[in-house]
Design a protein around this motif. Structure first.
Motif, short mmCIF file in Angstrom:
data_model
loop_
_atom_site.label_atom_id
_atom_site.label_comp_id
_atom_site.label_asym_id
_atom_site.label_seq_id
_atom_site.Cartn_x
_atom_site.Cartn_y
_atom_site.Cartn_z
N ASP A 35 41.95 -73.60 -26.99
CA ASP A 35 41.07 -72.48 -26.75
C ASP A 35 39.88 -72.92 -25.91
O ASP A 35 39.97 -72.99 -24.70
N HIS A 36 38.77 -73.27 -26.53
CA HIS A 36 37.59 -73.66 -25.78
C HIS A 36 37.19 -75.08 -26.16
O HIS A 36 37.79 -75.68 -27.05
N ASP A 37 36.19 -75.60 -25.47
CA ASP A 37 35.65 -76.91 -25.81
C ASP A 37 34.15 -76.80 -26.03
O ASP A 37 33.54 -75.80 -25.69
N HIS A 38 33.60 -77.86 -26.59
CA HIS A 38 32.15 -77.93 -26.76
C HIS A 38 31.64 -79.20 -26.10
O HIS A 38 32.32 -80.22 -26.07
N CYS A 39 30.42 -79.11 -25.62
CA CYS A 39 29.76 -80.31 -25.11
C CYS A 39 29.69 -81.35 -26.23
O CYS A 39 29.36 -81.02 -27.37
N GLU A 40 30.01 -82.58 -25.90
CA GLU A 40 30.01 -83.65 -26.91
C GLU A 40 28.61 -83.92 -27.46
O GLU A 40 28.47 -84.59 -28.49
N PHE A 41 27.60 -83.43 -26.79
CA PHE A 41 26.23 -83.73 -27.21
C PHE A 41 25.53 -82.53 -27.82
O PHE A 41 25.07 -82.60 -28.96
N CYS A 42 25.44 -81.44 -27.09
CA CYS A 42 24.64 -80.31 -27.56
C CYS A 42 25.51 -79.19 -28.16
O CYS A 42 24.98 -78.20 -28.66
N MET A 43 26.83 -79.36 -28.11
CA MET A 43 27.76 -78.39 -28.69
C MET A 43 27.80 -77.06 -27.93
O MET A 43 28.34 -76.07 -28.45
N ALA A 44 27.25 -77.00 -26.75
CA ALA A 44 27.37 -75.79 -25.94
C ALA A 44 28.85 -75.48 -25.74
O ALA A 44 29.67 -76.39 -25.57
N LYS A 45 29.19 -74.22 -25.79
CA LYS A 45 30.58 -73.82 -25.64
C LYS A 45 30.98 -73.78 -24.17
O LYS A 45 30.25 -73.20 -23.35
N ILE A 46 32.11 -74.36 -23.87
CA ILE A 46 32.62 -74.42 -22.50
C ILE A 46 33.98 -73.75 -22.50
O ILE A 46 34.89 -74.18 -23.22
N TRP A 47 34.11 -72.69 -21.70
CA TRP A 47 35.31 -71.88 -21.78
C TRP A 47 35.44 -71.09 -20.50
O TRP A 47 34.44 -70.79 -19.84
N ASP A 48 36.66 -70.71 -20.15
CA ASP A 48 36.82 -69.95 -18.91
C ASP A 48 36.44 -68.48 -19.10
O ASP A 48 36.47 -67.71 -18.15
N ARG A 49 36.10 -68.08 -20.31
CA ARG A 49 35.67 -66.70 -20.52
C ARG A 49 34.16 -66.53 -20.39
O ARG A 49 33.59 -65.54 -20.82
N TYR A 50 33.52 -67.53 -19.83
CA TYR A 50 32.08 -67.43 -19.60
C TYR A 50 31.75 -66.24 -18.72
O TYR A 50 32.45 -65.97 -17.74
N SER A 51 30.69 -65.53 -19.06
CA SER A 51 30.17 -64.52 -18.15
C SER A 51 28.66 -64.50 -18.28
O SER A 51 28.12 -64.85 -19.33
N VAL A 52 27.99 -64.09 -17.22
CA VAL A 52 26.53 -64.10 -17.23
C VAL A 52 26.01 -63.18 -18.34
O VAL A 52 26.49 -62.07 -18.50
N GLY A 53 25.08 -63.69 -19.11
CA GLY A 53 24.51 -62.91 -20.18
C GLY A 53 25.23 -63.06 -21.50
O GLY A 53 24.78 -62.55 -22.52
N ASP A 54 26.35 -63.75 -21.51
CA ASP A 54 27.09 -63.99 -22.75
C ASP A 54 26.41 -65.12 -23.51
O ASP A 54 26.29 -66.23 -23.01
N ASP A 55 25.95 -64.84 -24.71
CA ASP A 55 25.26 -65.86 -25.48
C ASP A 55 26.19 -66.84 -26.16
O ASP A 55 25.77 -67.86 -26.67
N HIS A 56 27.48 -66.53 -26.20
CA HIS A 56 28.40 -67.34 -26.99
C HIS A 56 29.09 -68.43 -26.17
O HIS A 56 29.59 -69.39 -26.73
N VAL A 57 29.14 -68.26 -24.89
CA VAL A 57 29.76 -69.26 -24.03
C VAL A 57 28.71 -69.67 -23.00
O VAL A 57 28.20 -68.82 -22.27
N GLN A 58 28.38 -70.94 -22.95
CA GLN A 58 27.30 -71.38 -22.08
C GLN A 58 27.76 -71.83 -20.70
O GLN A 58 27.02 -71.76 -19.74
N TYR A 59 28.99 -72.32 -20.61
CA TYR A 59 29.45 -72.88 -19.34
C TYR A 59 30.92 -72.55 -19.11
O TYR A 59 31.69 -72.44 -20.06
N ASN A 60 31.29 -72.45 -17.84
CA ASN A 60 32.72 -72.37 -17.52
C ASN A 60 33.17 -73.57 -16.69
O ASN A 60 34.30 -73.64 -16.23
#
Ligand SMILES: [Zn+2]
Length: 96
Positions: A35-60
């Protein structure tokens, strides 16, 4: 700014991330049902479903270990920990 030894993001990642080769890439699943991944350090969510303004996914897109494409590090943490972890960069870095 230098990173302190007690930075909350440091959780023993030296064991598996020290000196690794890293590449910048758009997120892609590690295997088919991933599904998705998290940054190994800050746990930010990294996913291809990122969209601007989405608080749940920080990076694509993020930095990932080159040999296994398994460990992800977000843009900010990469900048913060690059010197400490002595990462080598494969390919092009993202435009600032
Ligand atoms: Zn991060």
């Amino acid at each position: 700014m230098a990173i302190e030894d007690d930075d909350w993001r440091l959780q023993g990642q030296e064991k598996y991330l020290l000196g690794r080769a890293m590449r910048w890439t758009a997120w892609a699943p590690y295997r088919e049902d991933w599904d998705h991944d998290h940054c190994e350090f800050c746990m930010a969510k990294i996913w291809d479903r990122y969209s601007v303004g989405d608080d749940h996914v920080q990076y694509n897109a993020a930095w990932v270990t080159t040999d296994d494409s398994y460990r992800w590090v977000c843009l900010k943490c990469f900048a913060d920990f690059r010197a400490r972890f002595a990462w080598s960069v494969v390919g092009d870095a993202p435009a600032p």
